[in-house]
Scaffold this motif. Structure first.
Motif, PDB file in Angstrom:
ATOM      1  N   GLY A  37       1.089  -1.146  -0.159  1.00  0.00           N
ATOM      2  CA  GLY A  37       0.135   0.295   0.365  1.00  0.00           C
ATOM      3  C   GLY A  37       0.739   0.959   0.039  1.00  0.00           C
ATOM      4  O   GLY A  37       2.468   1.046  -0.325  1.00  0.00           O
ATOM      5  N   VAL A  38      -0.035   2.458  -0.564  1.00  0.00           N
ATOM      6  CA  VAL A  38       1.173   3.860  -0.122  1.00  0.00           C
ATOM      7  C   VAL A  38       0.312   4.605   0.725  1.00  0.00           C
ATOM      8  O   VAL A  38      -1.511   4.802   0.903  1.00  0.00           O
ATOM      9  N   ARG A  39       0.434   5.853   1.125  1.00  0.00           N
ATOM     10  CA  ARG A  39      -0.129   6.718   2.103  1.00  0.00           C
ATOM     11  C   ARG A  39      -0.382   7.908   1.224  1.00  0.00           C
ATOM     12  O   ARG A  39       1.110   8.235   0.935  1.00  0.00           O
ATOM     13  N   LEU A  40      -0.773   8.581   0.933  1.00  0.00           N
ATOM     14  CA  LEU A  40      -0.872   9.942   0.422  1.00  0.00           C
ATOM     15  C   LEU A  40      -1.197  11.343   1.861  1.00  0.00           C
ATOM     16  O   LEU A  40      -2.353  11.416   2.827  1.00  0.00           O
ATOM     17  N   HIS A  41       0.254  12.026   2.007  1.00  0.00           N
ATOM     18  CA  HIS A  41      -0.405  13.254   2.679  1.00  0.00           C
ATOM     19  C   HIS A  41      -0.313  14.659   2.643  1.00  0.00           C
ATOM     20  O   HIS A  41       0.553  14.758   1.279  1.00  0.00           O
ATOM     21  N   PHE A  42      -0.856  14.954   2.259  1.00  0.00           N
ATOM     22  CA  PHE A  42      -1.670  16.138   1.731  1.00  0.00           C
ATOM     23  C   PHE A  42      -0.724  17.341   2.559  1.00  0.00           C
ATOM     24  O   PHE A  42      -1.146  17.830   4.017  1.00  0.00           O
ATOM     25  N   SER A  43      -0.318  18.276   1.606  1.00  0.00           N
ATOM     26  CA  SER A  43      -0.254  19.769   2.117  1.00  0.00           C
ATOM     27  C   SER A  43      -0.317  20.546   1.081  1.00  0.00           C
ATOM     28  O   SER A  43      -1.030  20.418   0.446  1.00  0.00           O
ATOM     29  N   GLY A  46       0.141  19.632  -2.409  1.00  0.00           N
ATOM     30  CA  GLY A  46       0.217  18.834  -3.084  1.00  0.00           C
ATOM     31  C   GLY A  46      -0.015  17.159  -2.375  1.00  0.00           C
ATOM     32  O   GLY A  46       1.104  17.618  -1.681  1.00  0.00           O
ATOM     33  N   PRO A  47      -0.615  16.094  -2.859  1.00  0.00           N
ATOM     34  CA  PRO A  47      -0.108  15.083  -2.240  1.00  0.00           C
ATOM     35  C   PRO A  47       1.376  14.340  -2.559  1.00  0.00           C
ATOM     36  O   PRO A  47       1.779  14.180  -3.221  1.00  0.00           O
ATOM     37  N   ARG A  48       1.791  13.950  -0.812  1.00  0.00           N
ATOM     38  CA  ARG A  48       3.399  12.981  -1.107  1.00  0.00           C
ATOM     39  C   ARG A  48       2.863  11.577  -0.625  1.00  0.00           C
ATOM     40  O   ARG A  48       2.361  10.978  -0.007  1.00  0.00           O
ATOM     41  N   HIS A 219      -5.885  19.170   5.175  1.00  0.00           N
ATOM     42  CA  HIS A 219      -4.870  18.277   4.450  1.00  0.00           C
ATOM     43  C   HIS A 219      -5.291  17.147   5.395  1.00  0.00           C
ATOM     44  O   HIS A 219      -3.996  16.692   6.255  1.00  0.00           O
ATOM     45  N   PRO A 220      -5.550  16.350   5.154  1.00  0.00           N
ATOM     46  CA  PRO A 220      -5.649  14.695   5.278  1.00  0.00           C
ATOM     47  C   PRO A 220      -4.509  13.670   4.711  1.00  0.00           C
ATOM     48  O   PRO A 220      -3.443  14.347   4.304  1.00  0.00           O
ATOM     49  N   VAL A 221      -4.646  12.819   5.227  1.00  0.00           N
ATOM     50  CA  VAL A 221      -3.869  11.457   5.230  1.00  0.00           C
ATOM     51  C   VAL A 221      -4.887  10.303   5.185  1.00  0.00           C
ATOM     52  O   VAL A 221      -5.481   9.631   5.269  1.00  0.00           O
ATOM     53  N   VAL A 222      -4.484   9.852   3.986  1.00  0.00           N
ATOM     54  CA  VAL A 222      -5.202   9.019   2.884  1.00  0.00           C
ATOM     55  C   VAL A 222      -4.197   8.151   2.621  1.00  0.00           C
ATOM     56  O   VAL A 222      -3.006   7.215   2.635  1.00  0.00           O
TER      57      VAL A 222
END
Length: 232
Positions: A37-43, A46-48, A219-222
């Protein structure tokens, strides 16, 4: 919603794919280990994208499903009668589904049995989400439009918000009668506040979909995890 928490067996592929004790007609599936899997850290930039595996294994999700019950107590009683395999000591988290802002949930029978890879997109919680804080109406409207468009395109199969863990419980199995632990749970940043089950051809396509979703937090984390598809 029922979330089976991960453990060493699920994260290393040693589990036997034991089914959750829920109605098979409702959407349910095991997830591939977090190493897939991956996690998207939004700022503001944009997403990291952060690839797995992730720490705090016991707070990850290994499987999900849905259970219809009149109350949390009824759901706990029903699940408490489950007898898991002798080598497993699963933890099931019981969460009441429903967006605090009133956005309707999506549960499609098409989530089961259709060909093509599926991915679980999970919004990680924070203190504001755990407090069931209201979402701005314009943000809810944007989410509803995106949901409708994704359903029409055959991408979105299921989705809903999850109410705070203060309205939930965990069942810890092993060594006889399961132990019930009532919410709320402290580790807000590792909890799930909402989910979308989507069909995509690849992880890159799933990331692209998740990157453009109008989430409630600024700034969600998905977390995105592939569904473990049955052998055909």
């Amino acid at each position: 919603m029922i979330l089976r928490k991960a453990d060493r067996r699920t994260e290393t592929g040693l589990d036997d794919g034991e089914a959750l004790p829920i109605a098979p007609a409702l959407p349910h599936a095991a997830l591939q280990a977090s190493s897939h899997g991956v996690r998207l850290h939004f700022s503001a930039d944009g997403p990291r994208v952060v690839p797995g595996p992730f720490e705090h294994t016991e707070d990850l999700v290994a499987a999900f499903g849905f259970l219809e019950a009149d109350s949390l107590q009824a759901a706990t009683d029903q699940l408490g009668r489950w007898v898991p395999g002798p080598e497993t000591g699963p933890v099931l988290e019981i969460r009441e589904s429903g967006c605090p802002g009133g956005l309707p949930g999506i549960l499609s029978s098409a989530a089961q049995g259709e060909p093509g890879p599926r991915f679980m997109v999970m919004l990680l919680s924070d203190a504001q989400l755990e407090a069931d804080a209201p979402t701005a109406p314009e943000r809810l409207d944007a989410m509803a439009r995106r949901n409708d468009q994704s359903v029409a395109a055959g991408v979105l199969l299921a989705g809903d918000g999850l109410k705070s863990t203060a309205k939930g419980a965990r069942l810890k199995f092993g060594g006889g009668k399961p132990r019930v632990v009532d919410g709320p749970f402290a580790e807000a940043k590792e909890l799930i506040a909402g989910f979308w089950l989507i069909r995509a051809r690849s992880m890159d396509e799933a990331i692209e979909w998740a990157s453009r979703y109008p989430y409630a937090p600024a700034h969600p984390v998905v977390e995105i995890r592939p569904v473990r598809e049955p052998a055909r």
